[in-house]
Design an enzyme around this catalytic site. Structure first.
Site, PDB file in Angstrom:
ATOM      1  N   HIS A   1      30.849  47.457  54.794  1.00  0.00           N
ATOM      2  CA  HIS A   1      31.699  46.411  55.340  1.00  0.00           C
ATOM      3  C   HIS A   1      32.011  46.762  56.797  1.00  0.00           C
ATOM      4  CE1 HIS A   1      35.458  44.173  55.721  1.00  0.00           C
ATOM      5  NE2 HIS A   1      35.096  43.484  54.653  1.00  0.00           N
TER       6      HIS A   1
ATOM      7  N   HIS B   1      34.373  49.690  57.247  1.00  0.00           N
ATOM      8  CA  HIS B   1      33.821  51.041  57.156  1.00  0.00           C
ATOM      9  C   HIS B   1      33.301  51.475  58.515  1.00  0.00           C
ATOM     10  CE1 HIS B   1      32.961  49.525  52.889  1.00  0.00           C
ATOM     11  NE2 HIS B   1      33.953  50.393  52.776  1.00  0.00           N
TER      12      HIS B   1
ATOM     13  N   CYS C   1      44.952  44.109  28.936  1.00  0.00           N
ATOM     14  CA  CYS C   1      44.105  43.014  28.448  1.00  0.00           C
ATOM     15  C   CYS C   1      42.887  43.608  27.773  1.00  0.00           C
ATOM     16  CB  CYS C   1      43.665  42.098  29.588  1.00  0.00           C
ATOM     17  SG  CYS C   1      42.370  40.939  29.051  1.00  0.00           S
TER      18      CYS C   1
ATOM     19  N   CYS D   1      39.551  42.630  29.636  1.00  0.00           N
ATOM     20  CA  CYS D   1      39.288  43.362  30.880  1.00  0.00           C
ATOM     21  C   CYS D   1      39.195  44.864  30.635  1.00  0.00           C
ATOM     22  CB  CYS D   1      40.395  43.133  31.895  1.00  0.00           C
ATOM     23  SG  CYS D   1      40.732  41.423  32.284  1.00  0.00           S
TER      24      CYS D   1
ATOM     25  N   CYS E   1      45.978  36.614  30.370  1.00  0.00           N
ATOM     26  CA  CYS E   1      44.891  36.977  31.270  1.00  0.00           C
ATOM     27  C   CYS E   1      44.068  35.733  31.617  1.00  0.00           C
ATOM     28  CB  CYS E   1      43.980  38.025  30.612  1.00  0.00           C
ATOM     29  SG  CYS E   1      42.505  38.354  31.600  1.00  0.00           S
TER      30      CYS E   1
ATOM     31  N   HIS F   1      40.311  35.872  30.400  1.00  0.00           N
ATOM     32  CA  HIS F   1      39.983  35.875  28.976  1.00  0.00           C
ATOM     33  C   HIS F   1      40.863  34.968  28.133  1.00  0.00           C
ATOM     34  CE1 HIS F   1      38.317  39.637  30.593  1.00  0.00           C
ATOM     35  NE2 HIS F   1      37.329  39.364  29.794  1.00  0.00           N
TER      36      HIS F   1
ATOM     37  N   LYS G   1      42.277  37.347  57.802  1.00  0.00           N
ATOM     38  CA  LYS G   1      41.763  38.468  57.045  1.00  0.00           C
ATOM     39  C   LYS G   1      40.467  38.065  56.360  1.00  0.00           C
ATOM     40  CE  LYS G   1      43.199  41.715  53.482  1.00  0.00           C
ATOM     41  NZ  LYS G   1      44.302  42.217  52.673  1.00  0.00           N
TER      42      LYS G   1
ATOM     43  N   LYS H   1      36.432  37.250  50.405  1.00  0.00           N
ATOM     44  CA  LYS H   1      35.321  36.537  49.789  1.00  0.00           C
ATOM     45  C   LYS H   1      35.710  35.098  49.481  1.00  0.00           C
ATOM     46  CE  LYS H   1      32.942  40.511  47.964  1.00  0.00           C
ATOM     47  NZ  LYS H   1      33.007  41.519  46.915  1.00  0.00           N
TER      48      LYS H   1
END
Length: 481
Positions: free
Chosen positions: A18, A21, A124, A127, A143, A146, A297, A300
């Site tokens: 990234h 880094h 969970c 998870c 969750c 799920h 910022k 994704k």
RNA sequence: CGCGGGAUAGAGCAGUCCGGUAGCUCGUUUGGCUCAUAACCAAAAGGUCGUUGGUUCAAAUCCAACUCCCGCAACCA
């Protein structure tokens, strides 16, 4: 010759390298190169953090063994680091058998400060993970992935008793024996330290299998902190008896470069571990900010993540180093945009520096000016800035000198001297300009090593000739983003 | 009242600790130069220093209150 040990945070290998880094590596690299230039012997550690559930899960998803997966991803980071021209000396992997073994020995040595307790929280089943109270509240107890309610579950964890070290860590930070930069982050850490809880350093194997086994308890595996943070000393061979002299020659680290998000771990847990081992603390922790993408910022979900490889490919390595060392502040959050990047390349690298090299070399060639000699780095203002980890300011200082040479050429008007055949005066003026540029090249080396090298080659040659292709060619509109 | 950072020219920032003509880079305009990558150099335009109140001969700077942005809060670089 004194020894300088420089560390960078080791990235977790569940994704690609990234931009953030790169900031770690570049800042550390500039400091490492500077340290060498003033005559220090430098060891510079980089590496990868490879244990944990996320990596394990990703490996399974991709149908690879976890060993293959981590090796491949670790290699990606190594390639990236090499692409950035980083002058590291040591590369550590947390899956390295030496690291694992040393880590277990570190655990044993810390046993007086480790206790086991039950951890209770919301879990969970889908998870296979605990969630924080905040997350529990936000999801109203169910969750989202799920569609199952969280369950109250408890498990055994080992804890590191941070309380044993708080007073001492605080004292070291307050007295700047452990210096935290920038200054405002030091205040932040001191506040956090006041009510820092003990930290969980293990998980039951059922919960987490991919990790360093806890010594003498095969039901538990080390959790990230002790494993990952230890890399800074295991890479030097600690605590092997055979490496004892080597270790004490390099430790404590002169500087550790990290992102602001992991400062708390490096300024609280890490010092606690070191104190527990009876070791010195690093001299300085430098916490840099984030690189924002168009003012926001990178994330994704926003889809504004900038791929460092794409940036690297646009104008090459030197332009990349230039932008991320000069326009990304050493301490504060800074912005990246393609427009700013293009601007920096065209107006600064190409026009200010590239053109300066071109015009001065041409002037020298036309007037048969011989190359100059290279002197050692001895600019005190620059040295002070670099020592204070003010790399952005140091770079700005160098750039001012680049601009000053352009100014000096205009004022000296060597082309007039040539026309009027004032050859003695002309030679004097030109040699002075060449000397100035060579001294700038020395200051530039920590930031732009290849460019500095090119300048030095051109202007120390017995016959100065302009480069056949400009240092930073423009008219690149055919290039793709 | 969780903690912290920030608000200064079109953009990005410095200056705030230790009050005294508001500065830098990019962009814009004009002029100069011709060694150079239509590059370089010089000059100009452009700011009620977030708001309100206070201290002071004098406030971007000190004090108080307020508004708005942004980070962090046990695995997002």
């Amino acid at each position: 010759m004194s020894k300088t040990y420089i560390c960078t945070a080791i990235p977790y290998v569940n994704g690609n390298p990234h931009i953030g880094h790169a900031v770690d590596y570049l800042q550390a690299d500039a400091y490492a190169r500077f340290s060498r230039a003033i005559g220090n012997e430098v060891r510079y550690q980089v590496g990868t953090d490879e244990h944990g559930n996320k990596v394990y899960g990703k490996a399974q998803e991709s149908g690879l063994t976890v060993e293959t997966y981590t090796s491949q991803n670790s290699q990606k980071f190594r390639d990236f680091i090499e692409k950035l021209g980083i002058s590291f000396t040591d590369f550590v992997r947390t899956t390295d058998p030496d690291h694992v073994r040393r880590c277990q020995e570190i655990w044993r040595r810390l046993e007086d400060h480790i206790y086991s307790a039950e951890y209770e929280g919301w879990y969970c089943e889908g998870c296979e993970n605990f969630v924080t109270q905040k997350e529990f509240d936000e999801n109203h107890g169910i969750c989202p992935d799920h569609q199952k309610p969280y369950q109250k579950l408890s498990e055994k964890n080992y804890y590191l008793r941070i309380a044993d070290f708080k007073t001492e860590v605080r004292r070291r930070i307050e007295k700047n024996e452990l210096r935290i930069l920038p200054e405002f982050r030091k205040q932040e850490v001191l506040k956090l330290l006041a009510d820092a809880p003990d930290v969980s350093i293990s998980r039951p194997v059922g919960q987490l299998s991919w990790g360093v086994p806890v010594p003498d308890d095969n039901s538990q595996v080390m959790y990230v902190w002790l494993d990952a943070l230890s890399n800074y000393i295991t890479v030097l061979g600690y605590p092997d008896e055979a490496k004892k002299d080597d270790f004490s020659a390099w430790w404590p680290a002169t500087a550790q470069f990290i992102g602001k998000d992991i400062l708390r771990f490096h300024a609280i847990i890490w010092p606690a571990i070191l104190l527990g081992l009876g070791l010195e603390l690093p001299k300085t922790i430098v916490a840099h900010g984030y690189v924002l993408s168009d003012g926001q910022k990178m994330s994704k979900s926003l889809g504004n993540v900038v791929d460092p490889i794409a940036v690297l490919d646009r104008y090459g390595l030197e332009a990349f180093r230039y932008y991320f060392l000069r326009h990304v502040d050493a301490f504060a959050d800074s912005d990246f945009s393609w427009e700013k990047y293009d601007n920096a390349y065209n107006n600064e690298l190409a026009n200010d520096l590239g053109n300066l090299v071109q015009r001065l070399a041409t002037l020298c060639a036309k007037n048969q000016i011989p190359g100059g000699t290279l002197l050692n780095l001895d600019d005190n203002e620059y040295i002070d800035l670099m020592r204070a980890f003010e790399s952005t300011k140091a770079f700005n200082y160098v750039w001012q000198k680049v601009q000053d040479i352009n100014k000096a050429i205009d004022e000296a008007k060597p082309w007039v001297l040539a026309k009027e055949q004032r050859t003695v005066e002309l030679a004097q003026v030109m040699q002075d300009l060449v000397a100035k540029l060579l001294s700038v090249a020395v200051l530039l080396e920590p930031f732009l090593p290849q460019t500095a090298e090119k300048i030095i080659t051109i202007f120390t040659a017995s016959e100065i000739l302009p480069p056949t292709t400009p240092l930073f060619p423009k008219n690149l509109e055919s290039r793709q983003r």
